[in-house]
Design a protein around this motif. Sequence first.
Motif, mmCIF file in Angstrom:
data_model
loop_
_atom_site.group_PDB
_atom_site.id
_atom_site.type_symbol
_atom_site.label_atom_id
_atom_site.label_comp_id
_atom_site.label_asym_id
_atom_site.label_seq_id
_atom_site.Cartn_x
_atom_site.Cartn_y
_atom_site.Cartn_z
ATOM 1 N N ARG A 217 0.879 -1.164 0.000
ATOM 2 C CA ARG A 217 0.000 0.000 0.000
ATOM 3 C C ARG A 217 0.915 1.213 0.000
ATOM 4 O O ARG A 217 1.671 1.436 0.950
ATOM 5 C CB ARG A 217 -0.883 -0.035 1.252
ATOM 6 C CG ARG A 217 -1.814 1.147 1.389
ATOM 7 C CD ARG A 217 -3.185 0.842 0.828
ATOM 8 N NE ARG A 217 -3.899 2.097 0.598
ATOM 9 C CZ ARG A 217 -5.142 2.343 1.011
ATOM 10 N NH1 ARG A 217 -5.820 1.440 1.643
ATOM 11 N NH2 ARG A 217 -5.719 3.507 0.763
ATOM 12 N N GLU A 218 0.872 1.983 -1.091
ATOM 13 C CA GLU A 218 1.757 3.140 -1.203
ATOM 14 C C GLU A 218 0.930 4.402 -1.387
ATOM 15 O O GLU A 218 -0.250 4.341 -1.707
ATOM 16 C CB GLU A 218 2.716 2.973 -2.393
ATOM 17 C CG GLU A 218 3.595 1.747 -2.320
ATOM 18 C CD GLU A 218 4.695 1.860 -1.273
ATOM 19 O OE1 GLU A 218 4.977 2.997 -0.819
ATOM 20 O OE2 GLU A 218 5.263 0.824 -0.885
ATOM 21 N N TYR A 219 1.589 5.539 -1.182
ATOM 22 C CA TYR A 219 0.860 6.799 -1.226
ATOM 23 C C TYR A 219 1.607 7.825 -2.050
ATOM 24 O O TYR A 219 2.826 7.819 -2.129
ATOM 25 C CB TYR A 219 0.680 7.342 0.196
ATOM 26 C CG TYR A 219 0.167 6.301 1.145
ATOM 27 C CD1 TYR A 219 -1.191 6.039 1.230
ATOM 28 C CD2 TYR A 219 1.045 5.548 1.911
ATOM 29 C CE1 TYR A 219 -1.666 5.061 2.072
ATOM 30 C CE2 TYR A 219 0.573 4.561 2.761
ATOM 31 C CZ TYR A 219 -0.791 4.327 2.844
ATOM 32 O OH TYR A 219 -1.264 3.351 3.674
ATOM 33 N N ASN A 221 0.705 12.119 -3.886
ATOM 34 C CA ASN A 221 -0.205 13.244 -3.698
ATOM 35 C C ASN A 221 -0.761 13.680 -5.038
ATOM 36 O O ASN A 221 -0.314 13.208 -6.082
ATOM 37 C CB ASN A 221 0.491 14.398 -2.967
ATOM 38 C CG ASN A 221 1.618 14.974 -3.774
ATOM 39 O OD1 ASN A 221 1.406 15.562 -4.831
ATOM 40 N ND2 ASN A 221 2.856 14.792 -3.319
ATOM 41 N N THR A 225 4.508 14.087 -9.946
ATOM 42 C CA THR A 225 4.750 13.653 -11.324
ATOM 43 C C THR A 225 5.706 12.468 -11.374
ATOM 44 O O THR A 225 5.851 11.850 -12.407
ATOM 45 C CB THR A 225 5.362 14.781 -12.173
ATOM 46 O OG1 THR A 225 6.458 15.340 -11.464
ATOM 47 C CG2 THR A 225 4.363 15.860 -12.481
ATOM 48 N N ASP A 226 6.407 12.191 -10.286
ATOM 49 C CA ASP A 226 7.408 11.122 -10.311
ATOM 50 C C ASP A 226 6.973 10.022 -9.346
ATOM 51 O O ASP A 226 6.895 10.239 -8.147
ATOM 52 C CB ASP A 226 8.781 11.676 -9.919
ATOM 53 C CG ASP A 226 9.883 10.700 -10.269
ATOM 54 O OD1 ASP A 226 9.761 9.525 -9.902
ATOM 55 O OD2 ASP A 226 10.862 11.105 -10.916
ATOM 56 N N ARG A 228 8.386 6.831 -9.583
ATOM 57 C CA ARG A 228 9.316 5.717 -9.779
ATOM 58 C C ARG A 228 9.685 5.043 -8.465
ATOM 59 O O ARG A 228 9.830 3.828 -8.406
ATOM 60 C CB ARG A 228 10.556 6.192 -10.527
ATOM 61 C CG ARG A 228 10.283 6.406 -12.005
ATOM 62 C CD ARG A 228 11.510 6.927 -12.729
ATOM 63 N NE ARG A 228 11.306 6.952 -14.166
ATOM 64 C CZ ARG A 228 10.695 7.921 -14.810
ATOM 65 N NH1 ARG A 228 10.206 8.937 -14.146
ATOM 66 N NH2 ARG A 228 10.553 7.881 -16.111
ATOM 67 N N ALA A 229 9.837 5.848 -7.402
ATOM 68 C CA ALA A 229 10.246 5.257 -6.127
ATOM 69 C C ALA A 229 9.191 4.278 -5.611
ATOM 70 O O ALA A 229 9.508 3.138 -5.277
ATOM 71 C CB ALA A 229 10.514 6.350 -5.104
ATOM 72 N N ILE A 230 7.917 4.717 -5.574
ATOM 73 C CA ILE A 230 6.901 3.808 -5.027
ATOM 74 C C ILE A 230 6.643 2.653 -5.987
ATOM 75 O O ILE A 230 6.375 1.531 -5.559
ATOM 76 C CB ILE A 230 5.582 4.534 -4.678
ATOM 77 C CG1 ILE A 230 5.057 5.353 -5.832
ATOM 78 C CG2 ILE A 230 5.747 5.402 -3.455
ATOM 79 C CD1 ILE A 230 3.704 5.988 -5.541
ATOM 80 N N THR A 232 8.865 1.237 -7.898
ATOM 81 C CA THR A 232 9.971 0.290 -7.741
ATOM 82 C C THR A 232 9.742 -0.583 -6.523
ATOM 83 O O THR A 232 9.945 -1.798 -6.550
ATOM 84 C CB THR A 232 11.302 1.056 -7.589
ATOM 85 O OG1 THR A 232 11.491 1.847 -8.755
ATOM 86 C CG2 THR A 232 12.472 0.111 -7.426
ATOM 87 N N SER A 233 9.305 0.066 -5.450
ATOM 88 C CA SER A 233 9.061 -0.696 -4.238
ATOM 89 C C SER A 233 7.917 -1.686 -4.440
ATOM 90 O O SER A 233 7.942 -2.811 -3.949
ATOM 91 C CB SER A 233 8.839 0.304 -3.101
ATOM 92 O OG SER A 233 7.836 -0.069 -2.272
ATOM 93 N N LYS A 235 7.186 -3.016 -7.359
ATOM 94 C CA LYS A 235 7.701 -4.035 -8.277
ATOM 95 C C LYS A 235 8.332 -5.181 -7.485
ATOM 96 O O LYS A 235 8.171 -6.346 -7.817
ATOM 97 C CB LYS A 235 8.731 -3.400 -9.208
ATOM 98 C CG LYS A 235 9.215 -4.316 -10.300
ATOM 99 C CD LYS A 235 10.371 -3.687 -11.063
ATOM 100 C CE LYS A 235 10.939 -4.664 -12.085
ATOM 101 N NZ LYS A 235 12.137 -4.127 -12.731
ATOM 102 N N GLY A 236 9.036 -4.825 -6.397
ATOM 103 C CA GLY A 236 9.697 -5.826 -5.569
ATOM 104 C C GLY A 236 8.722 -6.777 -4.904
ATOM 105 O O GLY A 236 9.099 -7.867 -4.474
ATOM 106 N N THR A 260 8.143 1.808 -18.114
ATOM 107 C CA THR A 260 9.600 1.950 -18.219
ATOM 108 C C THR A 260 10.304 1.162 -17.118
ATOM 109 O O THR A 260 11.447 0.768 -17.278
ATOM 110 C CB THR A 260 10.052 3.425 -18.160
ATOM 111 O OG1 THR A 260 9.694 3.945 -16.875
ATOM 112 C CG2 THR A 260 9.403 4.263 -19.230
ATOM 113 N N LEU A 261 9.624 0.953 -15.997
ATOM 114 C CA LEU A 261 10.247 0.175 -14.923
ATOM 115 C C LEU A 261 9.958 -1.316 -15.069
ATOM 116 O O LEU A 261 10.370 -2.120 -14.241
ATOM 117 C CB LEU A 261 9.737 0.644 -13.557
ATOM 118 C CG LEU A 261 10.301 1.965 -13.060
ATOM 119 C CD1 LEU A 261 9.512 2.464 -11.875
ATOM 120 C CD2 LEU A 261 11.761 1.812 -12.691
#
Lengths: 423, 309
Positions: A217-219, A221, A225-226, A228-230, A232-233, A235-236, A260-261
């Motif tokens: 469960r990620e968040y 706002n 616009t980016d 990628r961090a959540i 990527t997490s 994706k794992g 792209t990821l």
Amino acid sequence: MHRRPAFGVVLGLTLAFLLSACGKEAPPPPAPKAEAPKPPPEVVVKIGSVAPLTGPQSHLGKDNENGTRLAIEEVNAKGLMIGGAKVRFELLSEDDQADPKTGTIVAQKLVDAKVAGVIGHLNSGTTIPASKIYHDAGIVQISPSATNPKYTEQGYQGAFRVMANDVQQGKTLGDYAVSKMGAKRIAIIDDRTAYGQGLADEFEKAAKAGGATLVGREYTNDKATDFRAILTSIKGKKPDLVFYGGMDAQAGLMVAQMKTLAVKARFLAGDGAQSPEFIKLAGPAADGVVASSPGLPLDKMPGGKGFTDKFTAKFGPIQIYAPFAYDATLTLIEAMTKANSTDPGKYLPELARTSRQGVTGPIAFDAKGDLKNGPITLYVVKEGKWNPLETVGGDAAAPAAAPAPEKPAAKPAAAPAPAAEKK
Amino acid sequence: MDIFVQQLINGLVLGAIYALVALGYTMVYGILGLINFAHGEVVMIGAMVALSVIQVLVASGIALPGPVIAALGLLAAMPVCMVLGFAIERVAYRPLRNAPRLAALITAIGVSILLQNVAMIIWGRQYHSFPALLPSTPHQLAGATINDLQIFIVLLAIAIMAGLLYLVHRTRLGRAMRATSENPEIAGLMGVDINTVISITFVIGSALAAVAGVMISAYYGIAHYFMGFMLGLKAFTAAVLGGIGNLAGAMLGGVLLGVIESLGAGYIGALTGGFLGSHYQDVFAFLVLILVLTLRPSGLLGERVAERS
């Protein structure tokens, strides 16, 4: 940078004032009959419209405003007598920037301007705090697009909406994800707004009840616009489906970045993402994305084709909620006509009793002010277009409500070629 | 492990993007001691102008390779931004050069709002999708993915920083800049035409803003009239973190901020057992900023007097 947000508010206010000024100037053109050929004087009745007109959701806000504007222009062109006087409706359009604080400020502004009713706001996050202000001032409000259940659960007599709420929508989405998309491992992202969070929670409940496991469960706002961090997490954690509770501007970019990821999961979202804008932003990555939207597909709506033609000729392609804003406005005006008064206290009982055929389907409210038996349609993106998959509810759903005998909104005879939805 | 490497790469690229914009902030601050809040908006104008040119080129059907079209867009955007930068300084900042700091700061915010609204009138309020013109072939690196465009953005940020360092420390113009930065009156008395030096600083900064705007739009695939706002805020934070006025500091601050955000968003949830979610990423970024400023008030690489670029 500590100073900037404060000035952002100042900027917002300035803008709101500027925009409201524009809003006031706009309506007069369609009323060339103001020559006063007859003695009965014109009474100007103000109707407020609130939506984010700046920021990432401005295209949706403009869409709502234009839906309301179209309805008002049509009524003004026809001319309407209420309480023995000729009435000319005037649109007061305000910008709430999708921000709850600004939402209450502009709500107060409309109250001070003595509007007869409000069509808005767009977001649940702005609608809920603003509804208290309208309630305290005794002003009636119909939101064309706020779907968070809390809005009508506050016990305010004058709070209505013309689309199914998120309890229904989240459940439909959760059921669909599990039973039709075969999702077992689900990751959820939401934008922490009343709408996004509320819908994501309802979706989570339904998906878990269906037997799916929540793996992440990620968040984010509603201005990001980016992602990628959540992503990527996520994706794992190897989900097979990612659900997003939020709006199209973020969803579009999110889907593109998922590609792209190389995140191999289906993408599912709610009505906030079900716009042509989403497809534009996501590009080729949009293919296969599923999203729901309260209401019927545009070309199946009883007056959908005619509305689409009128609207696109004047304002360009419909984003999402314009037909709902249009219906909300005409519903409000109809109640005024029936009560023969523009006083909220007098026409409110008529509004609660509304039973009319709008372009989005039959409009009638339950005791809370929610739309009775609002249908929800699921769409999938194919070849750069939203294609309807299936419609849930409409007449069968809403177990709490009495078994309504209304006919399904889709009149097969009145549904012409499916080429209605442009773009 | 591969997830961790991917998060580092995400952070590095995000940081390079912050750095591209932060370099512009820091350059103007270095000379004038003025926080040019309109810089983010110049970046936005650069992106929008380039986008318009690119749309015309694509629509005209001329068969050019993607990077050439992007370069043509950039070539059109740079002069526009340079003129804009020159005009902003001439109209909004120069008359206030000897006024209290606060006056110039407010003008800067005013210019920023003005540019946003002008852009909204010209290009509309919707998001514009920016065509994918630059190559983005993915490469595998320790189990993570990085594409050509991401590598290019990082290299570009480093190259621009190196170029600016050379300009400021090894050229005649750079010496004039440093002199102006130390003390404008004395520099003037020594024969430095400070008005010209400051104008040139703005023109160079704005040209870089155009580059940043085009790269950022190409990377995210979008451009819109208020894209400069958040970007400016983050880049400003990066510049302060690294030591505002210091060029290498802008780069360092940008990369640091990007990596903290990325790792923060990726791991907060797991580290706190779900108590804090990924929406707290900014909290961590600003916590680091507060810590750095408490321990080193002028930023990581900032030196108050001796070397403000």
